[in-house]
Design a protein around this motif. Structure first.
Motif, short mmCIF file in Angstrom:
data_model
loop_
_atom_site.label_atom_id
_atom_site.label_comp_id
_atom_site.label_asym_id
_atom_site.label_seq_id
_atom_site.Cartn_x
_atom_site.Cartn_y
_atom_site.Cartn_z
N GLY A 140 38.61 50.29 36.85
CA GLY A 140 39.25 49.54 37.94
C GLY A 140 39.41 48.08 37.56
N ILE A 141 38.36 47.51 36.98
CA ILE A 141 38.43 46.09 36.60
C ILE A 141 39.40 45.90 35.43
N GLU A 142 39.42 46.88 34.51
CA GLU A 142 40.38 46.78 33.42
C GLU A 142 41.82 46.81 33.94
N LEU A 144 42.72 45.85 36.93
CA LEU A 144 42.89 44.57 37.60
C LEU A 144 43.32 43.50 36.58
N THR B 18 36.38 44.11 45.78
CA THR B 18 37.17 44.00 44.55
C THR B 18 38.03 45.25 44.33
N LEU B 19 37.38 46.42 44.43
CA LEU B 19 38.14 47.65 44.23
C LEU B 19 39.13 47.86 45.38
N LEU B 22 42.26 45.89 44.73
CA LEU B 22 43.04 46.59 43.71
C LEU B 22 43.80 47.76 44.33
N ASN B 259 46.62 51.30 29.69
CA ASN B 259 45.16 51.25 29.84
C ASN B 259 44.52 52.60 29.56
N ASN B 263 41.69 53.29 26.75
CA ASN B 263 40.39 53.89 27.08
C ASN B 263 40.12 55.13 26.27
#
Lengths: 318, 278
Positions: A140-142, A144, B18-19, B22, B259, B263
């Motif tokens: 999630g932070i990545e 973001l 925070t999540l 997002l 992403n 990963n």
């Protein structure tokens, strides 16, 4: 007969010696060849490594060469402390104080909103989060961090700005909107660096605290956070750098009026936005003044970067 | 005890917020944008300043820009990373290089844009072009690639190198045949992250690659309007919010993919290493 035999044997041996000599020569040649190749490769690698230095030097030389004359002509004081930006008036006014104030205001706002949230996340991830939660939060932070800044700006424009306009007041495009968007954008920086520094706190500190009967939260508050404070400070400074440098997202939500904002609901124009907005049509001295704005921005970022270097690596180092 | 509970609650809350942010942003953009994405949107050129039509020229321009910048930044960045880890780990030169790499990473994109405009567009006379933009952005992603290469190389066990050197291989042979293959997933991860940054970059590209985006660029010497710049123009000039939502959705999906790939490669690297250690 005898003699002939000797002779053959001698010749054979001579042949062998010659072969060996040749082999030795070849090996030496090959080694020399190899050595030269190694040297060349090392030089090529070194050249690539100093590319970063060359680029930074090139950037500063070009920006300063273009921006400095106009600062010199009108004086640093006129440039930095003048409230008026009238590049097309007569006489021209190149004061960027409103933009300096603007950059300062939105960056301050972003830090106020983003740092507590980010450090909170970092403490949670490093100290409390179960593995499974970590597995969700990390990507999630990545994400973001990966979302393009202009997408944040667009979201701010279509969601935040009307929200502020309708429920809080003002025209929506404001210091507040820009601060919120920037706070979200600096979160990944603050979280990642703070988390790393919290994880780097030696285990013994924590164990010692537990052994004295402290609870987990007491340990965090009294031992871990103080021990990690240099890392957290680094996170804050780098977050500031990111906030000051952001351009397009801010343009979309800040309103961009060249006035010193009086409240968080006022419109604001940052240094970065100032450059991007006017570069499109500026010419001559006007354009040079924008490069001079770039010089100011560059210097501010350099100061921030040097501050990071001055922060002691670990608490207790100084 | 109460303080403990409150503190714990606040920490959970900060992650939740925070999540949540997002999720709210992604949900808003995608739910509004997905219905405006069609085959035509992806395969047509824009009409009426972008009010109608599609974003094909921007997609192609973005791909070009990514290719140019990676073609320049990857070799330089990887070679720099090799030098900093395999040749001189310490010493004054390394700390100077490291300082400048950090500095480069901290320079705002608009300053890169100003520089690229002065140097490539004006000084070298390349005009607003994919080449000018690509090289400018290459400088921006250089630190990312250097850093991830360094990390990847550092994680290669020392025993690999020792084995190779013991067999009589030279330093470069060891690096080329042993270290680099083991570090490859990590290096590629860095390159992919750099790619994400190029896709998302706006300010620097805006000043160096231009904003004209109605024609498909036929070479790297032509200007282009990348997807991010297109979104910026649509939003800042209020041309069409529908198309802006659709463009933003395309961008977000691209970042998802990038992403995800990064990963996946990272986990490949980690599991490979664990397999060896055991």
């Amino acid at each position: 007969m005898e003699e002939g035999g000797h002779r053959t044997a001698f010749l054979l041996r001579a042949d062998q010696y010659a072969d060996e000599g040749k082999w030795l020569m070849e090996t030496m040649q090959r080694n020399k060849y190899r050595e030269i190749t190694e040297k060349i490769i090392e030089k090529a690698l070194l050249l690539s490594a100093i590319a970063a230095i060359l680029v930074v030097v090139l950037i500063s030389v070009f920006i300063f060469a273009q921006g400095w004359p106009v600062i010199q002509k009108y004086g640093l004081g006129h440039f930095l402390l003048n409230m008026e930006w009238k590049p097309l008036a007569d006489p021209v006014q190149f004061g960027i104080l409103p933009m300096i104030a603007g950059s300062f205001a939105v960056t301050f706002g972003a830090i106020i909103l983003g740092v507590p949230l980010g450090v909170g996340c970092a403490v949670f991830l490093a100290e409390f989060a179960p593995k499974r939660v970590n597995k969700i939060v990390r990507p999630g932070i990545e994400l973001l961090a990966g979302i393009p800044s202009v997408v944040y700006g667009f979201w701010g424009l279509v969601v935040l700005v009307p929200l502020i306009q309708n429920h809080i007041g003002g025209r929506g495009m404001s210091v507040l909107a820009a601060s919120i968007v920037l706070a979200i954008m600096i979160l990944p920086t603050v979280i990642n660096i703070s988390e790393d520094s919290i994880r780097a706190v030696p285990r013994e500190y924590k164990e010692g605290s537990f052994a004295l009967g402290a609870t987990h939260w007491q340990t965090i508050k009294k031992v871990i956070l103080p021990a990690a404070r240099s890392g957290i400070l680094t996170a804050v400074v780098l977050g500031m750098g990111r906030a000051i440098g952001e351009t397009m997202a801010v343009i979309l939500v800040a309103g961009n009026a060249t006035i010193v904002p009086g409240s968080i609901l006022d419109m604001v124009r940052t240094l970065t936005a100032h450059i991007a907005i006017e570069m499109g049509y500026a010419a001559g001295e006007h354009q040079q003044a924008l490069f001079a704005t770039g010089v100011v921005l560059f210097v501010v970022i350099m100061i921030l970067n040097s501050m990071v270097l001055l922060i002691p690596r670990r608490a207790g180092d100084n | 005890m109460i303080e403990e509970k409150i503190a714990r609650g606040l920490l959970w809350f900060s992650v939740f917020i925070t999540l949540g942010i997002l999720f709210i942003i992604l949900f808003h953009i995608i739910s509004q944008g997905i219905f405006h994405i069609s085959w035509e949107f992806l395969t047509e050129t824009p009409k009426h300043m972008g009010k109608e039509g599609g974003v094909l020229p921007s997609i192609i321009g973005t791909v070009y820009l990514v290719l140019v910048s990676l073609a320049v930044a990857t070799p330089i960045g990887v070679m720099a990373g090799i030098y900093l880890t395999e040749y001189t780990r310490n010493g004054k030169l390394v700390s100077i290089i490291r300082f400048f790499t950090e500095t480069l990473a901290g320079i705002p994109s608009i300053v890169f844009g100003l520089f690229g405009f002065l140097f490539f567009v004006i000084f070298l006379g390349w005009g607003w072009s994919i080449m000018s933009g690509g090289l400018t952005v290459a400088f921006m992603i250089l630190p990312t690639i250097v850093r991830t290469t360094e990390e990847a190389i550092k994680s290669v066990p020392m025993s690999y190198r020792e084995g190779s050197l013991a067999l009589g291989a030279t330093r470069w042979q060891t690096i080329y045949k042993i270290v680099l293959p083991s570090a490859l997933p990590g290096i590629v991860t860095g390159v992919i992250l750099g790619m994400g940054r190029v896709v998302g970059e706006t300010a620097a590209v805006y000043l160096t690659a231009g904003t004209s985006g109605f024609m498909i660029p036929s070479s790297v010497w032509e200007p282009t309007r990348t997807l991010s710049v297109h979104l910026f123009v649509l939003a800042s000039e209020g041309i069409s919010f529908e198309k802006a939502y659709a463009t933003a959705t395309v961008l977000v999906v691209l970042i998802f993919v990038i992403n995800f790939l990064a990963n996946k490669l990272m986990s490949v690297m980690v599991s490979k290493r664990q397999g060896v250690e055991v």
